[in-house]
Motif scaffolding. Structure first.
Motif, PDB file in Angstrom:
ATOM      1  N   TYR A  10      35.061 -22.785  20.878  1.00  0.00           N
ATOM      2  CA  TYR A  10      35.141 -22.143  19.572  1.00  0.00           C
ATOM      3  C   TYR A  10      34.456 -20.781  19.649  1.00  0.00           C
ATOM      4  O   TYR A  10      33.431 -20.642  20.311  1.00  0.00           O
ATOM      5  N   VAL A  12      33.766 -17.154  17.092  1.00  0.00           N
ATOM      6  CA  VAL A  12      33.918 -16.428  15.836  1.00  0.00           C
ATOM      7  C   VAL A  12      33.538 -14.978  16.096  1.00  0.00           C
ATOM      8  O   VAL A  12      32.431 -14.709  16.582  1.00  0.00           O
ATOM      9  N   THR A  15      36.145  -8.400  12.905  1.00  0.00           N
ATOM     10  CA  THR A  15      37.228  -7.420  13.052  1.00  0.00           C
ATOM     11  C   THR A  15      36.712  -6.182  13.777  1.00  0.00           C
ATOM     12  O   THR A  15      35.617  -5.677  13.465  1.00  0.00           O
ATOM     13  N   ARG A  36      49.257 -18.335  22.971  1.00  0.00           N
ATOM     14  CA  ARG A  36      48.590 -18.626  21.707  1.00  0.00           C
ATOM     15  C   ARG A  36      49.451 -19.615  20.935  1.00  0.00           C
ATOM     16  O   ARG A  36      50.690 -19.638  21.080  1.00  0.00           O
ATOM     17  N   ASP A  38      50.134 -21.289  17.112  1.00  0.00           N
ATOM     18  CA  ASP A  38      49.958 -21.154  15.674  1.00  0.00           C
ATOM     19  C   ASP A  38      50.831 -22.154  14.954  1.00  0.00           C
ATOM     20  O   ASP A  38      51.969 -22.431  15.394  1.00  0.00           O
ATOM     21  N   THR A  83      42.276  -9.837  12.182  1.00  0.00           N
ATOM     22  CA  THR A  83      42.356 -11.172  11.581  1.00  0.00           C
ATOM     23  C   THR A  83      43.640 -11.900  11.972  1.00  0.00           C
ATOM     24  O   THR A  83      43.647 -13.141  12.042  1.00  0.00           O
ATOM     25  N   THR A  86      43.497 -14.493  14.819  1.00  0.00           N
ATOM     26  CA  THR A  86      42.898 -15.814  14.654  1.00  0.00           C
ATOM     27  C   THR A  86      43.928 -16.845  15.075  1.00  0.00           C
ATOM     28  O   THR A  86      45.035 -16.886  14.548  1.00  0.00           O
ATOM     29  N   SER A  87      43.560 -17.665  16.059  1.00  0.00           N
ATOM     30  CA  SER A  87      44.532 -18.580  16.639  1.00  0.00           C
ATOM     31  C   SER A  87      43.850 -19.490  17.647  1.00  0.00           C
ATOM     32  O   SER A  87      42.670 -19.339  17.970  1.00  0.00           O
ATOM     33  N   ARG A 110      39.478 -21.937  20.264  1.00  0.00           N
ATOM     34  CA  ARG A 110      39.827 -21.675  18.868  1.00  0.00           C
ATOM     35  C   ARG A 110      39.078 -20.417  18.440  1.00  0.00           C
ATOM     36  O   ARG A 110      37.855 -20.433  18.307  1.00  0.00           O
ATOM     37  N   LEU A 111      39.811 -19.308  18.281  1.00  0.00           N
ATOM     38  CA  LEU A 111      39.211 -18.022  17.913  1.00  0.00           C
ATOM     39  C   LEU A 111      39.428 -17.749  16.434  1.00  0.00           C
ATOM     40  O   LEU A 111      40.555 -17.834  15.942  1.00  0.00           O
ATOM     41  N   THR A 112      38.343 -17.418  15.748  1.00  0.00           N
ATOM     42  CA  THR A 112      38.426 -16.995  14.359  1.00  0.00           C
ATOM     43  C   THR A 112      37.908 -15.568  14.268  1.00  0.00           C
ATOM     44  O   THR A 112      36.795 -15.277  14.739  1.00  0.00           O
ATOM     45  N   THR A 114      36.915 -12.646  11.625  1.00  0.00           N
ATOM     46  CA  THR A 114      36.613 -12.481  10.189  1.00  0.00           C
ATOM     47  C   THR A 114      36.465 -11.008   9.812  1.00  0.00           C
ATOM     48  O   THR A 114      36.262 -10.155  10.691  1.00  0.00           O
TER      49      THR A 114
END
Lengths: 114, 113
Positions: A10, A12, A15, A36, A38, A83, A86-87, A110-112, A114
């Motif tokens: 994971y 996070v 931007t 990736r 989705d 953003t 994110t995927s 899992r990349l988020t 923000t």
């Protein structure tokens, strides 16, 4: 057993940050891939590499670059994260020779953004 | 352009049932077809690989068939168990050097006890 590992499960990021995703395989495979995944779109190929320092664009390379300095390691770089990146990112590897090769996948990152 | 379709998108069955997952592809020029399993939030685990010259492959309770001329593959799961609950993906390798797999969007299977 074939092992494909990814540096993070994971992640996070904010931007605009530069993001590095690392993938390592221990089977001396020539081919390595970044996908990736989705919801509703399935798995899509970003880049692949068939040898050290060689790379080919996949279906969705925009916003990404890759690096393969050593045979066992394939890095995906997000130059300026956005953003819409994110995927779930999945790395895979396989042998190159012959027609019959099986792709082996890592556990995913899992990349988020923000 | 090769397209891979999996039907149904989701399937719920009671434990013990035999079931079939379907995969179709538009271009029969493939080297092989691979079935994967994916648990929620995890990577893909390869289940079976069928070469273009083969008709089927078996592993335990799983049997995959390939009819290349009609662009179809099926994954048969015998005596389903709750532990079989996952998303099943099929992917084809086009008959072009250097190309990667093309995936279907998967069938999400739920087996209830």
């Amino acid at each position: 057993d074939v092992k494909v590992t990814q540096s993070s499960r994971y992640l996070v990021k904010r931007t605009g940050e530069k993001v590095f995703l690392e993938c390592v395989q221990d089977m001396d495979h020539e081919n390595m891939f970044w996908y990736r995944q989705d919801p509703g779109l399935g798995l899509r190929l970003i880049y692949f590499s068939y040898d050290v320092k060689m790379k080919e664009k996949g279906d969705i390379p925009e916003g990404y670059s890759v690096s393969r300095e050593k045979k066992e390691r394939f890095s995906l770089i997000l130059e300026s994260a956005s953003t819409n990146q994110t995927s779930m990112y999945l790395c895979a590897s396989s042998y190159r020779g012959g027609r019959s090769y099986e792709q082996y996948f890592g556990p995913g990152t899992r990349l988020t953004v923000t | 352009k090769q397209e891979v379709t999996q039907i149904p998108a989701a399937l719920s069955v009671p434990e013990g049932e035999n079931l079939v997952l379907n995969c179709s592809f538009t271009d029969s020029a493939i080297y092989n077809l691979q079935w994967f399993r994916q648990d929620p939030g995890k990577g893909l685990t390869s289940l079976l690989l069928i070469q273009s010259s083969q008709r089927e492959q078996t592993s335990g309770r799983l049997n995959a068939s390939l009819d290349k001329s009609s662009g179809r593959s099926t994954l048969y799961i015998a005596a389903s168990q709750p532990g079989d609950s996952a998303t099943y993906l099929c992917a084809v390798r086009p008959a072009q050097a250097g190309t990667a797999l093309i995936f279907g969007k998967g069938t999400t299977l739920s087996v209830s006890s």
